[in-house]
Design a protein around this motif. Structure first.
Motif, mmCIF file in Angstrom:
data_model
loop_
_atom_site.group_PDB
_atom_site.id
_atom_site.type_symbol
_atom_site.label_atom_id
_atom_site.label_comp_id
_atom_site.label_asym_id
_atom_site.label_seq_id
_atom_site.Cartn_x
_atom_site.Cartn_y
_atom_site.Cartn_z
ATOM 1 N N ARG A 168 0.648 -1.547 -10.948
ATOM 2 C CA ARG A 168 0.506 -0.518 -9.800
ATOM 3 C C ARG A 168 0.773 0.801 -9.951
ATOM 4 O O ARG A 168 1.639 0.924 -11.065
ATOM 5 C CB ARG A 168 1.189 -1.174 -8.740
ATOM 6 C CG ARG A 168 2.496 -1.193 -8.927
ATOM 7 C CD ARG A 168 3.271 -1.989 -7.703
ATOM 8 N NE ARG A 168 4.429 -2.484 -7.976
ATOM 9 C CZ ARG A 168 5.717 -1.634 -7.940
ATOM 10 N NH1 ARG A 168 5.830 -0.489 -7.602
ATOM 11 N NH2 ARG A 168 7.072 -2.375 -8.336
ATOM 12 N N ALA A 169 0.256 1.686 -9.344
ATOM 13 C CA ALA A 169 0.680 3.130 -9.211
ATOM 14 C C ALA A 169 1.331 3.690 -8.038
ATOM 15 O O ALA A 169 0.829 3.558 -6.947
ATOM 16 C CB ALA A 169 -0.500 4.189 -9.513
ATOM 17 N N GLY A 170 2.749 3.958 -8.290
ATOM 18 C CA GLY A 170 3.568 4.337 -7.271
ATOM 19 C C GLY A 170 3.868 3.192 -6.219
ATOM 20 O O GLY A 170 3.398 2.098 -6.358
ATOM 21 N N GLN A 171 4.592 3.472 -5.057
ATOM 22 C CA GLN A 171 4.788 2.361 -4.155
ATOM 23 C C GLN A 171 5.335 3.174 -2.711
ATOM 24 O O GLN A 171 5.831 4.238 -2.752
ATOM 25 C CB GLN A 171 6.158 1.689 -4.443
ATOM 26 C CG GLN A 171 6.979 0.851 -3.390
ATOM 27 C CD GLN A 171 7.686 -0.269 -3.804
ATOM 28 O OE1 GLN A 171 7.398 -1.470 -4.338
ATOM 29 N NE2 GLN A 171 9.147 0.019 -3.740
ATOM 30 N N GLU A 172 4.608 2.522 -1.667
ATOM 31 C CA GLU A 172 4.680 3.220 -0.457
ATOM 32 C C GLU A 172 6.088 2.379 0.390
ATOM 33 O O GLU A 172 6.184 1.213 0.118
ATOM 34 C CB GLU A 172 3.503 3.256 0.467
ATOM 35 C CG GLU A 172 2.808 4.325 0.198
ATOM 36 C CD GLU A 172 1.542 4.571 1.263
ATOM 37 O OE1 GLU A 172 1.996 5.392 2.187
ATOM 38 O OE2 GLU A 172 0.626 4.113 1.089
ATOM 39 N N LYS A 173 6.639 3.360 1.073
ATOM 40 C CA LYS A 173 7.667 2.884 1.930
ATOM 41 C C LYS A 173 7.359 1.652 2.863
ATOM 42 O O LYS A 173 6.201 2.011 3.585
ATOM 43 C CB LYS A 173 8.366 3.950 2.645
ATOM 44 C CG LYS A 173 9.584 4.401 2.113
ATOM 45 C CD LYS A 173 10.202 5.476 2.743
ATOM 46 C CE LYS A 173 11.884 5.263 2.734
ATOM 47 N NZ LYS A 173 12.447 6.599 3.273
ATOM 48 N N GLY A 174 8.091 0.539 3.217
ATOM 49 C CA GLY A 174 7.595 -0.205 4.221
ATOM 50 C C GLY A 174 8.255 0.193 5.348
ATOM 51 O O GLY A 174 9.294 1.290 5.549
ATOM 52 N N ALA A 175 8.174 -0.642 6.455
ATOM 53 C CA ALA A 175 9.076 -0.303 7.932
ATOM 54 C C ALA A 175 10.413 -0.530 7.655
ATOM 55 O O ALA A 175 11.306 0.099 8.540
ATOM 56 C CB ALA A 175 8.538 -1.209 8.817
ATOM 57 N N GLY A 176 11.022 -1.301 6.883
ATOM 58 C CA GLY A 176 12.662 -1.498 6.456
ATOM 59 C C GLY A 176 13.162 -2.235 7.716
ATOM 60 O O GLY A 176 12.184 -3.123 8.272
ATOM 61 N N GLY A 177 14.415 -2.686 7.712
ATOM 62 C CA GLY A 177 15.204 -3.265 8.589
ATOM 63 C C GLY A 177 14.946 -4.609 7.951
ATOM 64 O O GLY A 177 14.998 -5.011 6.981
ATOM 65 N N LEU A 178 15.213 -5.631 9.287
ATOM 66 C CA LEU A 178 15.112 -7.024 9.230
ATOM 67 C C LEU A 178 13.716 -7.742 9.897
ATOM 68 O O LEU A 178 13.275 -6.979 10.740
ATOM 69 C CB LEU A 178 16.374 -7.801 9.864
ATOM 70 C CG LEU A 178 17.649 -7.317 9.281
ATOM 71 C CD1 LEU A 178 18.898 -7.572 9.924
ATOM 72 C CD2 LEU A 178 17.884 -7.629 7.918
#
Ligand code: ATP
Ligand code: MG
Length: 397
Positions: free
Chosen positions: A165-175
């Motif tokens: 893969r190229a790069g990674q995007e942020k997810g929503a985080g948290g629980l």
């Protein structure tokens, strides 16, 4: 030949949760399965700290699923990856065919190889340098920068396959949503309360909402606005039940029988009491409001002490320490801002006193409250409650 792709979702704090870990994992997988329903047949499972989202046929909408995965709490990173055999020749072939498109516009890159299968014949630095060479020869003009690359290419050698893969995007985080019990959000039509609800959902609470209206002093359109906000929140929350209670009679009684300066704080007492009852019925173990310290007369410390003292459950106020511009930033992030600023009335703005008490004393407030039959008014108002359910899309359950 088309290169098969998957969506890999990386866990965040969930990884840290010791004995509870399995509950978190299954909450997350369940939520991703619910989210996948409009986008086709995906196989979704957990393995090696990652949730795999695998399309089962060409009809799957990968773009749609990818966007949906970015709004699932509990995931810190989302990425699309090409799948190939655990074989250097196959990995190189896929790197040549798959990556040039993904690296368009990038001037520099580095390769990060991760080898969880320790039996793979090459070590991570060797994989990185071989793959780096392939990229340099297949992407024109690109250079290596190991310190500050435009894009990091990751090659993961896992138990089953290799993933590129190229790069990674942020997810929503948290629980993961619904991993921490249920809370009742007092949802107005304003900017703050939808943000408060999303912030607590991010900490794992399932959100149930309660809205107060004051028909005919507040309009049908004001109610519609709140329903639209609830729908917008569903992008992150999946589902919300919105309960609506009429405060009309309570507000008329307060106007007729109590001193005007106490009107706001008295109204808030009724809101909290009604919310507590609703929370009891729907098994919510906390109330949530969008209050921010000192923002308006009812949000001074003295006023908050009074409103807290009339209920017997935790009241979460995640916006309490945020400035308005910080709350607005969150509202934009959660997609509720544009609707929240539409200029419809709220029941709090009906019969607003000219000089609301900013330092109310509990005994004085209670003296004013005793001028009306509070218990009777609460019973009556609670009986007006109606409920609507909002879903991110019809298939979501
Ligand atoms: P918001 O932007 O969320 O409306 P606000 O800054 O306008 O907040 P208030 O009107 O004092 O502040 O309301 C404080 C909190 O009380 C709100 O964040 C919300 O949680 C709750 N609240 C206010 N009005 C209503 C309503 N009509 N129905 C349900 N809850 C309400
Ligand atoms: Mg408001």
């Amino acid at each position: 030949m088309d290169i098969p792709e998957v969506i890999l979702c990386k866990f965040g704090e969930v990884v840290l949760k010791g004995a509870n870990r399995q509950n978190f994992e299954s909450a997350l997988v369940k939520e991703l399965r619910r989210r996948a329903s409009p986008y086709g047949a995906f196989k979704i499972y957990f393995k090696q700290s990652t949730v795999y989202v695998e399309p089962q046929d060409e009809l799957c909408d990968m773009d749609g699923m990818y966007e949906a995965a970015k709004k699932v709490f509990g995931i810190v990173g989302v990425n699309r990856a090409a799948v190939c055999k655990k074989d250097m020749e196959d990995i190189k072939r896929v790197v040549r065919d798959y990556l040039p498109q993904k690296l368009l516009g990038a001037r520099t890159f580095k390769v990060d190889a991760k080898r969880s299968d320790k039996k793979f014949p090459l070590k991570s630095p060797e994989i990185s340098s071989e793959i780096g060479g392939v990229i340099l020869s297949s992407v024109r003009g690109i250079k290596v920068d190991v310190h500050n690359p435009d894009v990091t290419v990751t090659v993961e050698i896992r138990d089953d396959n290799a993933y590129i893969r190229a790069g990674q995007e942020k997810g929503a985080g948290g629980l993961p949503i619904r991993s921490a019990g249920r809370g009742l959000l007092l949802l107005s039509g304003g900017i703050d309360s939808p943000v408060a609800g999303c912030m607590m959902a991010k900490r794992g609470l399932e959100i149930e909402a309660l809205h107060f209206e004051s028909f005919p002093y507040t309009s049908e359109r004001a109610r519609e606005k709140v329903m639209t906000l609830a729908e917008e929140m569903c992008e992150f929350l999946g589902r919300i039940h919105v309960h609506v209670i009429s405060l009309t009679h309570i507000q008329e009684e307060l106007r007729d029988k109590c001193e005007e300066d106490y009107f706001t704080i008295l109204l808030r007492i009724f809101m909290m009491r009604l919310a507590e009852r609703c929370a009891g019925e729907y098994k919510c173990y906390a109330l949530i409001t969008g209050e921010s310290l000192g923002q308006v007369a009812s949000q001074t410390l003295a006023a908050i002490r009074v409103t807290d003292s009339v209920v017997d459950m935790p009241v979460f106020r995640p916006c309490i320490g945020l400035d308005k511009d910080e709350i607005i930033k969150e509202a934009r992030h959660y997609g509720t801002f544009d609707t929240a600023i539409l200029p419809y009335e709220d029941c709090c703005t009906v019969f607003t006193p000219r000089h609301p008490k900013t330092q109310p004393k509990l005994e004085e407030v209670m003296r004013e409250l005793s001028k009306v039959d509070a218990e009777q008014l609460i019973d009556e108002a609670y009986a007006t409650m109606t409920t609507e359910t909002k879903l991110v899309y019809p298939e979501y359950r």
